[in-house]
Design an enzyme around this catalytic site. Structure first.
Site, mmCIF file in Angstrom:
data_model
loop_
_atom_site.group_PDB
_atom_site.id
_atom_site.type_symbol
_atom_site.label_atom_id
_atom_site.label_comp_id
_atom_site.label_asym_id
_atom_site.label_seq_id
_atom_site.Cartn_x
_atom_site.Cartn_y
_atom_site.Cartn_z
ATOM 1 N N HIS A 1 0.847 -1.192 0.000
ATOM 2 C CA HIS A 1 0.000 0.000 0.000
ATOM 3 C C HIS A 1 0.886 1.247 0.000
ATOM 4 O O HIS A 1 1.994 1.228 0.522
ATOM 5 C CB HIS A 1 -0.907 0.008 1.235
ATOM 6 C CG HIS A 1 -2.081 -0.894 1.092
ATOM 7 N ND1 HIS A 1 -3.248 -0.485 0.534
ATOM 8 C CD2 HIS A 1 -2.248 -2.191 1.410
ATOM 9 C CE1 HIS A 1 -4.108 -1.483 0.535
ATOM 10 N NE2 HIS A 1 -3.526 -2.534 1.067
ATOM 11 N N LYS B 1 -12.298 4.806 9.001
ATOM 12 C CA LYS B 1 -12.632 5.996 8.205
ATOM 13 C C LYS B 1 -14.142 6.215 8.210
ATOM 14 O O LYS B 1 -14.622 7.346 8.220
ATOM 15 C CB LYS B 1 -12.118 5.795 6.782
ATOM 16 C CG LYS B 1 -12.521 6.880 5.786
ATOM 17 C CD LYS B 1 -11.835 6.660 4.453
ATOM 18 C CE LYS B 1 -12.367 7.613 3.401
ATOM 19 N NZ LYS B 1 -13.500 7.093 2.644
#
Length: 922
Positions: free
Chosen positions: A132, A582
């Site tokens: 990532h 999130k």
């Protein structure tokens, strides 16, 4: 600064080593003509009396970045040396969460040696390396860091004379000089080949060496608590360590991961695994120069040598004749010859698939086991243990593939692929993505009862269908030539319903990845749901239950059993920490993950299936990171069951595994923690706890507060102006795009840049926002429940949430938060959101201190001290970034494009420097 492992440091040791490295760096700067810069850096760090001559902002930022990296390096070494001192002074059982401490805890709970030893080989820990976009440093810079760290460790040896110490100091300065002259940030985005190369370096050169160290420490710890050393002598008696990777297999929102990339990745993994074993066997052959005259070899050893010689043919005879009179070396030479590669040939990367060469690692392991037993039989078990056993363990761990490769794709992508298959087959109703769940399930169940595919080779398909089918063909080819050992699972991100999983079976049917057996169709690779958002976590049991009950899944799982063929089938389930955080903030995320895992494990038990959880943790607190042993302790009682699989992402790979001592420590935390949890689950009564309903209440209240902020009108403009998100979107720190589909929306933005940008602005929003409101409401509405929270704050799940929240709060900085808010152009918007954020920050600090009964600085002194050591330097960097942001955003129009492009590298350097100071990106 790594927040994901136990940090214990000696402050005096830390200060002494940091001043040594900093002095070396300042000397390098002055010797290179950068004396004013050295003075500025020295003064910023609070030690010097240098003058105020102006220096290049860009070079000052780079100097601060390097200084922070040196500080992190010193902290890492100080931690390791402190742990060693504990073990020297008080023994292995006093080092928290490691093997000695774990064995002592288990014995204190009443477990016998036999009970512990019986469970250990049933424990499996698998670390999955991903790429990532969270690693802000170039690979060459990381190499320089490793070299510096080794020199720092080298200084620990007390045998060096003053002259030798002076020589080491000169080596340090040389390495610092190279680092100073090396650009730190990526000028172009790293490609998949470089990300794959980075992962291969850890898999081939770091972990195999660390593996031996891990086993030695485990056996020593076992003996330190009175365990019989013979009990853990065989590698098959130890917990199993495995590795996986997503690099080259994760195509969710990553169009560059093609079928060709996956094929190349699988090939490189196999090639490097074979090269690793080739080198190990070659070294062993050079060591085992044992004469057959001095110790007559067992007959079965000689028989196997003759058998191999005949099977290999001419090359076997040549290998046999190189070592006449040395049968153990002869067997090893024949094994090397039988490996399905020959590095000395004109094509060293050529891999063979024929009867003269091994196909499976189990074949080589059988010959190696024979070698081991033959040495024991002739009375030299010490040589067998010290030379052969580590290679057996390595082969058990890495096989012929180093790591399994997972294939991940988004459920929406699969929906489009199915639609395109229907269109290619000439079906009238092809709108599969918009069908109701009932219609989708009826269609899939009807089709999965048939053997025929929709398409035939050579048919023209849409882009999504072509991508999926081409990838699956690579998997089928690999299965046919090499077997399943190097292949992981088919992971479906954003799993929203059962049909998202069954659709993969339909796609697999097109290329023979779904085969017909006597019991019916089965998939040759397991299909794994990934539950990411809070809604998905809450819906997970209802999604998984019909999937487990489906006949194709039952047939598929029949071949997925661990640790023995007669064990229950194993269904892997991946849970996501990033998107849930999130989506709803830290409390709602972690508690819903806890609840979901408990319910899914119970659901699996009802179906006679063991659920193997795959934890998609990131490198920051907002994405699931936290002290490893605390993370494992905070899992539900039924969630480990001998199997722990988790990701290591981005910069955490280098932070935790670049140096062998630190790598061994972090892997020991994982294996010891998983073993401890498994033994507690198996032998101790399941604890009940009265806080479940209160935790539900707190999670929902904190989520409401967090979500209300995100959904207020004007929040997105505030976020985009009060953080450097636009710079991060233009960064070159990973091959993957920052958005899944390219849409400019908060929902489409990946969790990594979301967390990264708030961290750069020192808000760390999703690491704490909403918790103050929820705790205050509980204190007011349910004072008895709040009192229970205070009393039970050391209950592992609650402790993990509150501890991580406290760490996130300590990493925030109100002064810097306000400075970034000044970038928001509309004053009303700025004041409204800054007031909301600051008010919640104040409330969260007050409520945490009310729970703990002390200040948060007292509760987490290490984090506080580490951030204080960085405060002045970080403030300088933040203000430089803010000034550059103003200039960059001011010249974004097309006519000033060149000026904007000239400023971007300087901005990216500040991003990298702040990430170095914070010890984290996204």
């Amino acid at each position: 600064m790594v927040s994901s492992s136990t940090r214990i440091v000696d402050p005096s040791k830390l200060q002494e080593d940091f001043h040594f490295l900093l002095d070396c760096f300042l000397e390098v700067l002055r010797e290179s003509g950068d004396a004013p810069l050295a003075d500025q850096l020295d003064r910023t760090l609070g030690r010097g009396e240098g003058g105020g001559e102006s220096v290049s902002t860009e070079r000052l930022v780079q100097a601060h970045s390097i200084a922070f990296q040196l500080l992190s390096m010193v902290e890492e070494n100080a931690s390791m040396q402190f742990r060693r001192r504990i073990e020297v002074d008080r023994g292995l059982t006093d080092a928290p969460a490691l093997w000695g401490h774990t064995f002592q805890r288990l014995k204190n709970k009443g477990l016998t040696d036999e009970q512990i030893a019986q469970v250990l080989p049933e424990v499996r820990v698998e670390l999955v390396l991903t790429a990532h976009p969270t690693e802000a440093k170039r690979a060459s810079v990381l190499d320089h860091h490793r070299n510096l760290y080794l020199l720092l460790v080298k200084r620990e040896n007390k045998m060096w004379t003053p002259d030798e110490q002076a020589a080491i100091r000169e080596e340090v300065k040389t390495q610092l000089s190279i680092l100073w002259r090396t650009g730190e940030v990526y000028l172009v985005k790293p490609d998949l080949a470089s990300e794959r190369s980075n992962v291969l370096r850890y898999l081939r050169h770091v972990f195999p060496t660390v593996l031996t160290q891990l086993d030695i420490r485990m056996r020593q710890a076992w003996q330190s608590v009175g365990g019989d050393p013979e009990t853990l002598r065989n590698p098959g008696c130890l917990p199993q360590l495995r590795f996986g990777t997503w690099v080259g297999g994760d195509r969710d929102g990553h169009p560059l991961v093609t079928a060709q990339v996956t094929r190349k990745t699988l090939r490189d993994l196999r090639l490097n695994a074979l090269l690793l074993l080739h080198g190990q066997l070659g070294d062993l052959a050079r060591r085992l120069s044992l004469s057959g005259d001095l110790q007559p070899p067992p007959k079965r050893l000689l028989a196997r040598i003759e058998e191999l010689k005949q099977e290999i043919g001419k090359a076997g005879t040549a290998a046999f004749e190189r070592n006449l009179g040395e049968p153990w070396r002869q067997l090893l030479s024949l094994m090397v010859t039988r490996l399905p590669l020959q590095p000395h040939r004109t094509r060293p990367d050529e891999l063979f698939h024929d009867a003269q060469h091994y196909t499976f690692a189990s074949e080589a392991a059988a010959d190696l086991e024979l070698l081991y037993q033959s040495l024991v039989e002739v009375g030299i078990p010490r040589i067998a243990d010290e030379t052969v056993r580590p290679i057996l363990r390595s082969l058990q761990t890495f096989g012929f593939h180093l790591a399994v490769l997972d294939i991940r794709q988004n459920s929406a992508f699969h929906d489009q692929a199915v639609q395109q298959l229907l269109e290619a087959a000439g079906e009238e109703d092809c709108d599969f993505p918009n069908w109701s769940e009932e219609k989708r399930l009826a269609f899939l169940n009807r089709e999965l009862g048939k053997a025929r595919p929709f398409t035939r080779p050579g048919m023209s398909l849409g882009p999504q269908a072509s991508a999926v089918i081409d990838c699956y063909r690579v998997l089928v080819d690999t299965l046919k030539s090499e077997g399943p050992a190097g292949l992981g699972s088919l992971i479906i991100s954003m799993t929203r319903c059962t049909s998202d999983l069954l659709a993969v079976y339909l796609l697999a049917r097109e290329v023979g990845l779904l085969e017909m057996s006597e019991q019916g169709p089965r998939c040759l690779l397991p299909v794994v749901p990934l539950f990411e958002t809070i809604e998905d976590l809450q819906s997970a049991p209802g999604i998984l239950e019909p999937f487990l009950a489906h006949p194709v899944t039952k047939n598929t799982l029949d071949r997925q059993r661990w640790p023995r063929p007669e064990s229950d089938p194993v269904q892997q389930v991946m849970v996501g920490y990033s998107d849930s955080n999130k989506d709803g903030g830290i409390f709602a995320s972690l508690w819903n993950l806890y609840r979901s895992q408990f319910r899914l494990a119970e659901l699996g038990r009802e179906h006679g299936v063991r659920i193997r959880f795959f934890h998609g943790r990131g490198g920051t607190i907002s994405r699931g990171a936290g002290p490893t042993h605390r993370f494992i302790e905070a899992l539900p009682w039924n969630a480990v069951q001998g199997d722990l699989r988790m990701t290591e992402q981005g910069e955490t790979i280098a932070q935790k595994y670049a140096n062998q001592g630190t790598a061994a420590y972090n892997l020991e935390l994982l294996t010891a923690g998983a073993s401890r949890a498994t033994l507690f689950e198996k032998h101790l009564a399941e604890p009940t706890h009265p806080l479940d309903e209160t935790m539900d209440w707190l999670a929902e209240r904190s989520r409401t507060a967090y979500s209300s902020l995100l959904h207020q009108e004007g929040f997105v403009p505030y976020f985009r102006q009060a953080t450097p998100i636009d710079v991060i979107e233009n960064s070159r720190i990973g091959s993957r795009p920052s958005r899944r589909t390219g849409q400019a929306s908060l929902a489409d933005l990946r969790a990594i840049p979301w967390v990264f940008s708030w961290g750069q602005a020192r808000v760390i929003l999703s690491g704490w926002y909403g918790i103050g409101t929820s705790l205050a409401a509980l204190q007011q509405d349910q004072p008895k429940a709040f009192a229970r929270i205070r009393e039970e704050s050391d209950w592992a799940p609650l402790r993990y949430i509150l501890s991580n929240t406290t760490a996130a709060i300590l990493m925030t900085d109100r002064v810097i938060m306000q400075a970034y808010a000044e970038l928001v152009e509309e004053s009303g918007l700025r004041e409204r959101f800054l007031t909301l954020i600051e008010s919640e920050h104040d409330l969260t600090v007050r409520m945490l201190e009310a729970v703990y009964g002390c200040s948060i600085q007292e509760r987490r002194p290490n984090i506080h001290a580490l951030m204080q050591a960085r405060r002045v330097g970080l403030h300088r960097l933040h203000h430089e970034q803010i000034a550059l942001l103003r200039d960059w955003r001011g010249c974004r129009p097309e006519e000033e494009k060149a000026a904007a492009e000239a400023l971007l590298p300087k901005l990216l350097l500040t991003v990298n420097a702040i990430a170095s100071g914070m010890g984290t990106t996204g």
